[in-house]
Scaffold this active site. Structure first.
Site, PDB file in Angstrom:
ATOM      1  N   PRO A 123     114.891  25.455  71.008  1.00 54.61           N
ATOM      2  CA  PRO A 123     115.818  26.459  71.562  1.00 54.61           C
ATOM      3  C   PRO A 123     117.271  26.053  71.301  1.00 54.61           C
ATOM      4  O   PRO A 123     117.666  24.951  71.636  1.00 54.61           O
ATOM      5  CB  PRO A 123     115.525  26.436  73.074  1.00 54.61           C
ATOM      6  CG  PRO A 123     114.226  25.736  73.214  1.00 54.61           C
ATOM      7  CD  PRO A 123     114.087  24.812  72.036  1.00 54.61           C
ATOM      8  N   GLU A 124     118.013  26.933  70.662  1.00 55.35           N
ATOM      9  CA  GLU A 124     119.431  26.695  70.400  1.00 55.35           C
ATOM     10  C   GLU A 124     120.251  27.504  71.408  1.00 55.35           C
ATOM     11  O   GLU A 124     119.694  28.229  72.236  1.00 55.35           O
ATOM     12  CB  GLU A 124     119.775  27.109  68.964  1.00 55.35           C
ATOM     13  CG  GLU A 124     119.055  26.299  67.895  1.00 55.35           C
ATOM     14  CD  GLU A 124     119.670  24.908  67.700  1.00 55.35           C
ATOM     15  OE1 GLU A 124     120.710  24.617  68.310  1.00 55.35           O
ATOM     16  OE2 GLU A 124     119.100  24.124  66.926  1.00 55.35           O
TER      17      GLU A 124
END
Ligand SMILES: [Zn+2]
Length: 270
Positions: free
Chosen positions: A2-3
């Site tokens: 997850p960015e």
């Protein structure tokens, strides 16, 4: 992994269900995340969520008594589910609310975290030294220009440094450097003000676009199947090594920088 855009989309996804709601119970099935979930997390019980903010890739669940700090690590995801939904193998924590919903943290690789602080959260050791948020006015080309003077670091490493600016992960560094026409290998201190103005704008644009695309998946947050909030993005260079550049038709080249895949067009990026 997850960015920043996925974390922001997670925040947007959970907020309508949890903001203003009071916590009934915190169920910790497995406290062995990146750092152990502290027993003090039980202080959440009975408190009302007064704010759900994001700082870098940390989600902050705020109450009048303290703040829960949540990070999704390499593989974490959040779902909002009805009470009584059976837990699966990697469902480590549930925060149950009085409105019949629960926030479930699933994290197969357990690099995420859930911490609790009663201090001012911005002063927490994890947050205190972070650079500005890329989508705020505190981050712009002048800021990058000033911070980069005298720096011999490659520009890609420079914009991925959380002390300079948060949330520019590997994919977004590749994409924004391509859009700005800057070689990822160029020394940060050797790039002029005009090019930094362009780069800062492209960083904002690529992140905002990803958040916008993620917004279309928001309904998945309440589903019990599938992956919530993560989305396929239209990428110009990342994952496209040896394919034609969308601008000039030449072949994109891949190198490793700090062990991370770096794809660029040797013709368009100088
Ligand atoms: Zn090109």
């Amino acid at each position: 992994m997850p960015e920043l855009p996925e974390v922001e989309v997670s925040r947007l996804g959970i907020t309508p269900h949890l903001l203003g709601e009071s916590v009934m119970r915190v169920v910790v099935r497995n406290p062995s995340l990146r750092w152990p979930v502290p027993t003090e997390i039980q202080e959440l019980t009975g408190l009302t969520i007064t704010g759900i903010r994001r700082r870098a890739k940390y989600l902050l669940l705020e109450t009048d008594w303290g703040t829960a700090i949540l990070h999704l690590g390499m593989s974490g995801n959040l779902k909002v589910l009805p009470h009584g939904t059976p837990a699966g193998k990697h469902d480590h924590v549930d925060i149950e609310f009085a409105n019949g919903k629960l926030l479930r943290l699933n994290d197969p690789r357990r690099f995420g975290c859930l911490l609790w602080t009663r201090e001012a959260v911005e002063q927490h050791p994890l947050l205190a030294r972070l650079g500005p948020e890329p989508l705020t006015d505190a981050f712009d080309g002048d800021y990058l220009y000033q911070r980069s003077r005298g720096r011999k670091t490659a520009i890609k490493q420079f914009i991925m440094d959380n002390h300079i600016v948060v949330g520019v992960g590997n994919i977004y560094a590749n994409e924004s450097l391509f859009a700005a026409g800057i070689s990822p290998k160029r020394e940060a201190g050797n790039i002029g003000r005009e090019r930094y103005l362009k780069l800062a704008g492209e960083i904002k644009a690529v992140l905002a676009k990803a958040i916008g695309q993620g917004g279309t998946t928001l309904k998945d947050f309440t589903g019990s199947d599938g992956k919530p909030g993560y989305f396929v993005q239209e990428l110009q260079v990342y994952g496209r090594a040896e394919q034609p550049c969308v601008q000039c038709g030449g072949l994109l080249k891949e190198i490793r920088m700090n062990g991370r895949s770096t794809v660029f067009c040797p013709r368009c990026q100088r």
